[in-house]
Design an enzyme around this catalytic site. Structure first.
Site, PDB file in Angstrom:
ATOM      1  N   LEU A  21       2.371  15.069  10.751  1.00 12.02           N
ATOM      2  CA  LEU A  21       3.737  13.933  10.286  1.00 12.02           C
ATOM      3  C   LEU A  21       3.271  13.274   9.510  1.00 12.02           C
ATOM      4  CD1 LEU A  21       4.737  13.370  14.049  1.00 12.02           C
ATOM      5  CD2 LEU A  21       5.884  15.301  12.195  1.00 12.02           C
ATOM      6  N   MET A  26      -3.220   2.247   9.345  1.00 11.78           N
ATOM      7  CA  MET A  26      -4.207   3.277  10.317  1.00 11.78           C
ATOM      8  C   MET A  26      -4.611   4.014  10.665  1.00 11.78           C
ATOM      9  SD  MET A  26      -4.914  -0.421  10.865  1.00 11.78           S
ATOM     10  CE  MET A  26      -4.672  -2.240  10.302  1.00 11.78           C
ATOM     11  N   ASP A 137       4.825  -3.435   9.311  1.00  9.01           N
ATOM     12  CA  ASP A 137       4.956  -2.192   8.465  1.00  9.01           C
ATOM     13  C   ASP A 137       6.398  -1.173   7.542  1.00  9.01           C
ATOM     14  OD1 ASP A 137       3.692  -0.945   5.653  1.00  9.01           O
ATOM     15  OD2 ASP A 137       3.116   0.716   7.414  1.00  9.01           O
TER      16      ASP A 137
END
Length: 645
Positions: A21, A26, A137
């Site tokens: 995806l 991270m 984020d």
């Protein structure tokens, strides 16, 4: 979505993986299928984080917090295993394109759609914050435009707001073009940081591009910290809302509750000050981080001209452009500015009890011991490997210069307020030499000759001292123009002196080259337009680098006294320079809280060290070239910042 790569896992826990995806900071995100045939998003943590036990502890805490997040506009966390060889997190799969994909394919949203997006995302952030989390984020790629409304995804780098910080000091996590100023600077990021990111996302949806987009990461950082975006194309109410979210000061941003329940009440805050020369600001995004001339701890030039002096606090610079020089010494037409390979966050820091302002730093020749001092009137020594304080040297006065002897047994310093040269026994902290330097103010810089037989000290002139007695061996006057830095050539034959040129007093803004034994002048290097702040020889002695308040770094051929290259640092000022041990990289300590890395052969910017809490004034590099340490005294910080390079 794309097919699995050959090296990708096919199974994570009970979940079968079917496709990729996307990827985040991270880890990698996969489309998975649960044993009950339900589609899920599976995020697998990267190996370098999986090996860090502190990261695992933090990840486990955040998973537990994320499980509590409800709300219609987020993707639910349904499973996780922080203890797995590669820790993983599973959320509900939300079908639909990302906001980035929608805007890329269809163009910017109209004002009505942006307002609906703002309401949905604010509600999602409210649910996240209510559980004690900060997303950290939020960006167009992490907003899924589902058929029934926008959803916020990817809690992979969220942090519990009440959790103990388990990562390295000042680590920067997130996507720079959508990060709040405090987050870019490596400072703690709370809920207001998500509001700033929301403002960036809304601007992207309305304009088709991010408000701080630029061609390089340092340029993005510069814009986030110090520039205001152009929001003039937005309707007045939407422009007001986005500008309020983008306020540089976290305290001046609206809360998510206000965004959800009373967006019409939001007023972009007025600027808290106006810098000299500016009558007004277009909006409130420049509140507290745009630099203005401000008092700074007296040092360098200020030590020469007295307590009434002020030192400029300088703005963040754009990427450096390389300027080659023509035969007449004038810059040739600059080529395009190079893009850096990336930013390097701090690897740690050194601190100790009672430390406030550190403006000077030195490293022992074996690279094991760091010494730093400033206005606290003592010198602290650390073991670099462990970060342990080895000893504190008291009665050091206002420290304005530091240098280790070549054998590492002695440490020379200057007490500015007493105008003294001091030499300390490193092993015991006992004083060996304490002599007045003959002037009202102390030395702004000291350096041992490579063989340790003399100490060079500068301000307001240049001097050579006997390190055993402190007796002055030779002196060279510079007309009270002031001196900021000194460096010996690798063979000790030449001493380079960086002249301040205060009030254009002769010899002005120059680099003076003297004989290393007699201080007989050999060359005068001219070209800088303002005070010269730092000098450094390359390890082979064939190059000399200098930095100046004129926002340039110059390379010189010391044998011919000619400029060979000029680097422009934009609005930032390089205050100190150091070559790597192999001479291939020049490091510049900059006023924009970064350390720039330039290729010494080409002048290309190859990287940027970020995350310092203040302007970097002095830097040192370990003998293996792998660790750089820096200090600055623009605000009470009391720490040495470390980077792995």
């Amino acid at each position: 979505m794309e097919s699995l790569h050959p090296g990708d896992p096919r199974q994570i826990g009970p979940y079968r993986l079917e496709a990729r995806l996307g990827a985040g900071g991270m880890g990698q995100v996969f489309l998975g299928v649960s044993p009950g045939a339900r589609r899920v998003a599976v995020k697998v943590v990267r190996a370098e984080y999986a090996e860090d036990e502190r990261f695992r502890q933090r990840f486990a805490r955040e998973v537990e917090a994320a499980r509590r997040v409800g709300g219609f506009h987020t993707a639910q966390v349904v499973d996780a295993d922080p203890a797995a060889t590669s820790p993983w997190l599973v959320t509900a799969y939300i079908p639909g394109p990302s906001l980035r994909e929608v805007v890329g394919a269809q163009g910017p949203f109209d004002a009505t759609a942006v307002r609906a997006l703002a309401a949905g995302l604010a509600e999602g952030l409210a649910a996240i914050h209510a559980c004690g989390l900060v997303h950290r984020d939020l960006k167009p790629g992490n907003v899924i435009m589902a058929a029934d409304g926008p959803r916020i995804i990817d809690f992979g780098i969220a942090r519990a707001t009440d959790a103990t910080v388990l990562t390295s000091h000042n680590v920067v996590v997130g996507t720079y073009a959508y990060m709040a100023p405090e987050q870019v600077s490596g400072e703690p990021a709370g809920p207001p940081a998500d509001v700033f990111s929301l403002g960036c996302v809304l601007a992207y949806a309305a304009l088709g591009h991010g408000p701080f987009d630029a061609t390089s990461i340092p340029a993005i950082v510069h814009r986030v910290l110090h520039e205001e975006p152009d929001l003039s194309a937005l309707p007045a109410d939407l422009r007001n809302l986005v500008a309020a979210c983008l306020a540089k000061d976290p305290a001046r941003r609206p809360t998510v509750d206000t965004l959800v329940h009373a967006p019409q009440s939001i007023v972009a805050p007025a600027p808290s000050f106006l810098p000299p020369g500016d009558a007004t600001f277009a909006n409130a995004t420049m509140n507290v981080t745009r630099s203005v001339p401000a008092p700074a701890p007296a040092r360098r030039r200020a030590l020469l001209i007295g307590a009434g002096a002020a030192v400029a606090a300088l703005a963040v610079g754009a990427p450096a452009a390389v300027l080659l020089t023509r035969d007449d010494g004038e810059p040739a037409t600059p080529p395009p500015a190079p893009n850096p390979t990336g930013l390097i966050s701090p690897s740690g820091s050194l601190t100790g009890s009672g430390l406030k302002n550190l403006s000077e730093i030195a490293l022992s020749p074996d690279g094991r011991t760091v010494a730093a001092g400033g206005t606290d009137s003592f010198i602290t020594l650390w073991d670099l490997a462990s970060g342990r304080v080895l000893r504190t040297i008291q009665r050091a006065g206002w420290v304005s210069a530091l240098a280790f002897s070549p054998d590492g047994a002695s440490l020379a310093s200057s007490a500015s307020n007493a105008g003294a040269l001091l030499v300390w026994d490193v092993a015991t902290g006992a004083i060996r030499v304490n002599v007045r330097t003959g002037g009202e103010f102390g030395l702004n810089a000291v350096a041992y000759s490579p063989d340790g037989s003399v100490i060079a000290g500068v301000n307001p002139g240049a001097h050579l001292f006997d390190p055993r007695t402190g007796r002055a061996i030779a002196s060279a006057g510079l007309g009270n123009s002031g001196v900021n830095a000194v460096a010996f050539s690798p063979n000790g034959a030449v001493v380079a002196v960086a002249v301040d040129g205060y009030y254009d007093k002769p010899p002005g803004n120059t680099v003076q080259l003297y004989d290393g034994r007699t201080l007989r002048r050999l060359h005068q290097l001219t070209g800088h337009k303002k005070n010269v702040l730092g000098v450094a020889f390359s390890p082979d002695g064939r190059m000399l680098a200098s930095c100046s308040a004129d926002a340039t770094v110059r390379f010189w051929d010391p044998a011919t006294a000619r400029t060979t290259r000029i680097l422009k640092t934009g609005a930032a000022i390089a205050r100190d320079v150091r070559f790597s041990p192999d001479g291939k990289i020049l490091f510049g300590a900059c006023s924009d809280r970064t350390v720039r890395m330039w290729d010494a052969a080409t002048g290309a910017l190859t990287g940027t060290l970020v995350g310092s809490g203040q302007a970097v004034e002095r830097i040192v590099l370990t003998p293996d070239g792998r660790t750089l340490a820096g200090v600055g005294s623009t605000k009470p910080d009391g720490s040495v910042t470390l980077w792995k390079v």
